[in-house]
Design an enzyme around this catalytic site. Structure first.
Site, PDB file in Angstrom:
ATOM      1  N   GLU A  31     -18.547  -9.567   4.427  1.00 58.50           N
ATOM      2  CA  GLU A  31     -17.836  -8.294   4.560  1.00 58.50           C
ATOM      3  C   GLU A  31     -16.344  -8.461   4.297  1.00 58.50           C
ATOM      4  OE1 GLU A  31     -18.975  -5.423   4.659  1.00 58.50           O
ATOM      5  OE2 GLU A  31     -21.072  -5.833   5.085  1.00 58.50           O
ATOM      6  N   TYR A 114     -14.113  -0.927  10.421  1.00 61.83           N
ATOM      7  CA  TYR A 114     -15.168  -1.086   9.423  1.00 61.83           C
ATOM      8  C   TYR A 114     -15.930  -2.399   9.627  1.00 61.83           C
ATOM      9  CZ  TYR A 114     -17.633  -2.391   5.292  1.00 61.83           C
ATOM     10  OH  TYR A 114     -18.627  -2.830   4.471  1.00 61.83           O
ATOM     11  N   ASP A 132     -17.019   2.894   4.188  1.00 58.73           N
ATOM     12  CA  ASP A 132     -16.222   2.305   3.103  1.00 58.73           C
ATOM     13  C   ASP A 132     -16.199   3.344   1.969  1.00 58.73           C
ATOM     14  OD1 ASP A 132     -18.718   2.242   1.976  1.00 58.73           O
ATOM     15  OD2 ASP A 132     -18.660   0.117   1.417  1.00 58.73           O
TER      16      ASP A 132
END
Ligand code: SF4
Length: 327
Positions: A31, A114, A132
């Site tokens: 990520e 996030y 996102d």
């Protein structure tokens, strides 16, 4: 609708290394790498980084230089330093086990809303939303509304069976089907639910953000070599480029008067390099050095064949290729 998305993902997902075991450390690394970098660029770096730092404890024990060297070429090096700091925090505060809740994840350096949602949902299957660019676009079209995407992502994750599958399905649908331009609505598993398709607003949702035009710059670089063929590099300190090795650069007069007692020589060539808001034309000169005036301790002679051992930005590789010192 969430069932259809989950079923579609189960059939169409791309096989990615972190999707095999959903190991929390690997999901975290992936990520962070995928922030500001495309998937096809990330894949070889991910494999290399994982073979260098296979576990969270190996990353937590690494030096900043080792981590930024393994990150070399991916850019945005602050991400690498924060990842290492985060791994050290997990080692020290969570006994080396990545926590599973958004609240705990948010206490770790470098993990924002996030990434916390991504680790909690993808690695631990927790009912946490993520937003996102892909999720923003897909949900804006599905719901036919622009603006804050978090409530839309929350509504979908609340209704789903598997948050891991649902969140990844939204990102995957955005990457493969619901693309920014010319989305493949005929292939979309949720087209019968899509408000934008029904109302004819697919092309206008989400509304594009006003773009900043990139600044154009010309920067002279200096290739200075000693008798053994080593290249003079400067180790930069500062919040953005801390620890990275750069070629000496700058205005020719300032360079020779203030930085090094050196004379720019022949122009080897130039190349273009783009970073987020700047388009740079680098001009590569050879130069001879006499005396280093400016913090001599910051300079080192590096063998071009050993360049991979020191962290350096990608423009340095372009410059060395131009000088035929690397492939
Ligand atoms: S129908 Fe088209 S616009 Fe709507 S979610 Fe699917 S791909 Fe996107």
């Amino acid at each position: 609708m969430t069932r259809k998305l989950e079923a579609w993902f189960a059939r169409h997902q791309r096989p990615l290394p972190w999707r095999t075991a959903y190991d929390p450390y690997q999901v975290w690394v992936s990520e962070v790498m995928l922030q500001q970098t495309r998937m096809e660029v990330v894949l070889p770096y991910f494999q290399r980084f994982l073979s260098r730092f296979p576990t969270l404890s190996s990353l937590a024990a690494a030096t900043e230089d080792e981590v930024t060297a393994a990150w070399s070429g991916l850019g945005y090096y602050r991400r690498a330093r924060m990842l290492r700091d985060g791994a050290a925090a997990v080692r020290d505060r969570f006994a080396g086990t990545v926590p599973s809740t958004v609240e705990e994840l948010l206490t770790i350096p470098g993990i924002g809303r996030y990434t916390a949602g991504a680790i909690a949902s993808v690695a631990f299957n927790a009912h946490a939303p993520i937003v996102d660019g892909n999720v923003t676009r897909v949900t804006a079209r599905l719901f036919g509304s622009d603006g804050d995407a978090w409530p839309r992502a929350q509504a979908l994750v609340d209704a789903c069976q598997s948050p891991r599958t649902l969140n990844q399905s939204l990102m995957e649908l955005g990457a493969l089907i619901c693309t920014p331009r010319n989305p493949s609505c005929l292939l979309c598993p949720v087209r019968t639910h899509c408000v934008a398709l029904l109302e004819g607003t697919v092309d206008t949702l989400p509304a594009p953000k006003p773009k900043q035009s990139p600044r154009e710059l010309t920067i002279p670089l200096y290739l200075i070599r000693d008798r053994r063929g080593r290249v003079l590099m400067r180790r930069e300190s500062g919040p953005l480029m801390n620890g990275m090795y750069h070629l000496p650069h700058g205005n020719a007069a300032l360079f020779s008067e203030h930085t090094l007692d050196a004379t720019p020589d022949e122009l080897l060539g130039s190349f273009r390099h783009t970073v987020t808001t700047r388009k740079i034309e680098f001009q590569l000169f050879t130069a001879q050095v006499g005396r280093i005036r400016d913090s001599p301790g910051d300079y080192e002679w590096i063998d071009p064949d050993a360049m991979h051992e020191v962290p350096h930005p990608s423009y340095v590789r372009k410059a060395l290729r131009l000088a035929r010192l690397s492939r």
